[in-house]
Write an enzyme that holds these catalytic residues in place. Structure first.
Site, PDB file in Angstrom:
ATOM      1  N   LEU A  52       0.843  -1.280  -0.137  1.00 54.09           N
ATOM      2  CA  LEU A  52      -0.124   0.063   0.013  1.00 54.09           C
ATOM      3  C   LEU A  52       0.826   1.199  -0.081  1.00 54.09           C
ATOM      4  O   LEU A  52       1.795   1.249   0.790  1.00 54.09           O
ATOM      5  CB  LEU A  52      -0.932   0.147   1.150  1.00 54.09           C
ATOM      6  CG  LEU A  52      -2.245  -0.678   1.339  1.00 54.09           C
ATOM      7  CD1 LEU A  52      -2.929  -0.425   2.535  1.00 54.09           C
ATOM      8  CD2 LEU A  52      -3.124  -0.188   0.039  1.00 54.09           C
ATOM      9  N   ASP A  53       0.786   2.185  -0.925  1.00 60.72           N
ATOM     10  CA  ASP A  53       1.374   3.531  -0.849  1.00 60.72           C
ATOM     11  C   ASP A  53       1.329   4.204   0.414  1.00 60.72           C
ATOM     12  O   ASP A  53       0.430   4.236   1.150  1.00 60.72           O
ATOM     13  CB  ASP A  53       1.084   4.281  -1.951  1.00 60.72           C
ATOM     14  CG  ASP A  53       1.372   3.774  -3.421  1.00 60.72           C
ATOM     15  OD1 ASP A  53       2.205   2.955  -3.471  1.00 60.72           O
ATOM     16  OD2 ASP A  53       0.751   4.089  -4.424  1.00 60.72           O
ATOM     17  N   PRO A  54       2.318   4.998   0.686  1.00 63.54           N
ATOM     18  CA  PRO A  54       2.275   5.727   2.092  1.00 63.54           C
ATOM     19  C   PRO A  54       0.822   6.647   1.995  1.00 63.54           C
ATOM     20  O   PRO A  54       0.175   6.777   3.087  1.00 63.54           O
ATOM     21  CB  PRO A  54       3.415   6.773   2.037  1.00 63.54           C
ATOM     22  CG  PRO A  54       4.489   5.962   1.160  1.00 63.54           C
ATOM     23  CD  PRO A  54       3.565   5.362   0.024  1.00 63.54           C
TER      24      PRO A  54
END
Length: 305
Positions: A52-54
């Site tokens: 999951l991206d930041p």
């Protein structure tokens, strides 16, 4: 002179086997979230089942110990996301981290949204974004994008099973998207904005499901931090939590011993693909059908006791 600095005891890592459903917070990378959770459990070995991206939040299944052997089995699973899209503003990355490259007035109705969405459902082709971890000549595309370099990317097939409109007002659109692995939601957001004639970009993303796993069962890092060691252990799910979509076979003791030593056993009729294998109610590992109607060990557990 005595050392005024406090000497911290060396971290003691231990064997921890299990699955943790983490509600990843905003701003942390998936690996940062994994390492924080791993340290709280003092787990010697850990991994996650899909990045999951930041800027994304939500369900991040973490694997500790022997559960890491099954993390790849969840990478192919379908995902469900809640996506918030700002209409009328297009960015070069398709999300809020990018530079604004175009703006347009917004005059979008719920009927307009309902009209364009069917084109983005089913088996579709997506062009991966430049701001992605895909590699070209050994370099991630996002590194090239930061240098202002744009390279041609081949469209890739993905499947969008469903898109439900959760909210639609003026320049704001919130969707629930159920899709296959490899689907870029920010590309979907930008493409939907383009189809509406005003452009758009992703401003928030929350993952709510991964395969059979649901965000409702997840725990936050704050809750883990606030729990004692004994209480924290109750958040761990069993090793087979990642495998609930696979068919199950229970072996008799003799077959279980053969299977556990890496030898094939007879395969019950009607089964195919990966199969979770048990003996006496305990997971032995994963098997796959082979020649001669036999079930071959694919990944075996090594558990103490």
């Amino acid at each position: 002179m005595p050392n005024s600095q406090e000497i911290r005891p060396k971290k003691v890592w231990r064997k921890v086997d299990g699955v943790l459903l983490l509600d990843k917070p905003l701003g942390l990378s998936s690996n940062d979230a994994l390492q924080k959770a791993r340290r709280l459990f003092s787990a010697a070995k850990g991994g996650h089942t899909g990045t999951l991206d930041p800027l994304a939040t939500g369900l991040l299944p973490l694997c500790f110990g022997e559960a890491t052997k099954f993390s790849a089995d969840l990478l192919d699973a379908d995902k469900t996301y809640e996506a918030e899209i700002r209409l009328g503003v297009t960015t070069d990355s398709g999300d809020a981290e990018g530079q604004i490259i175009a703006t347009a007035p917004v005059a979008v109705t719920a009927a307009d949204v309902a009209r364009v969405l069917p084109a983005f459902m089913g088996d579709i082709l997506q062009v991966p974004p430049m701001h992605s971890a895909l590699k070209r000549d050994g370099k991630p595309l996002y590194e090239l994008a930061r240098q202002g370099i744009v390279v041609e990317r081949a469209a890739r097939p993905v499947t969008v099973h469903a898109i439900d409109v959760l909210a639609c007002s003026e320049d704001f659109l919130r969707l629930s998207v159920h899709c296959s692995k490899g689907t870029y939601i920010r590309v979907l957001a930008a493409d939907i904005g383009a189809a509406l004639g005003c452009g758009g970009h992703l401003v928030a993303l929350r993952r709510t499901r991964v395969g059979p796993l649901d965000l409702a069962a997840a725990v936050t890092l704050e809750a883990l931090n606030a729990s004692g060691e004994d209480e924290r252990a109750r958040f761990l799910l069993p090793l087979d939590a990642l495998l609930q979509n696979l068919p199950r076979v229970d072996l008799a003791p003799d077959d279980a011993q053969r299977f556990g030593h890496g030898n094939p056993v007879d395969l019950p009729p009607g089964l195919h693909g990966k199969i979770r294998v048990y003996a006496d109610g305990k997971l032995l590992g994963i098997g796959e059908p082979g020649t001669g109607g036999r079930l071959w060990p694919k990944r075996l557990l090594q558990l103490s006791g």
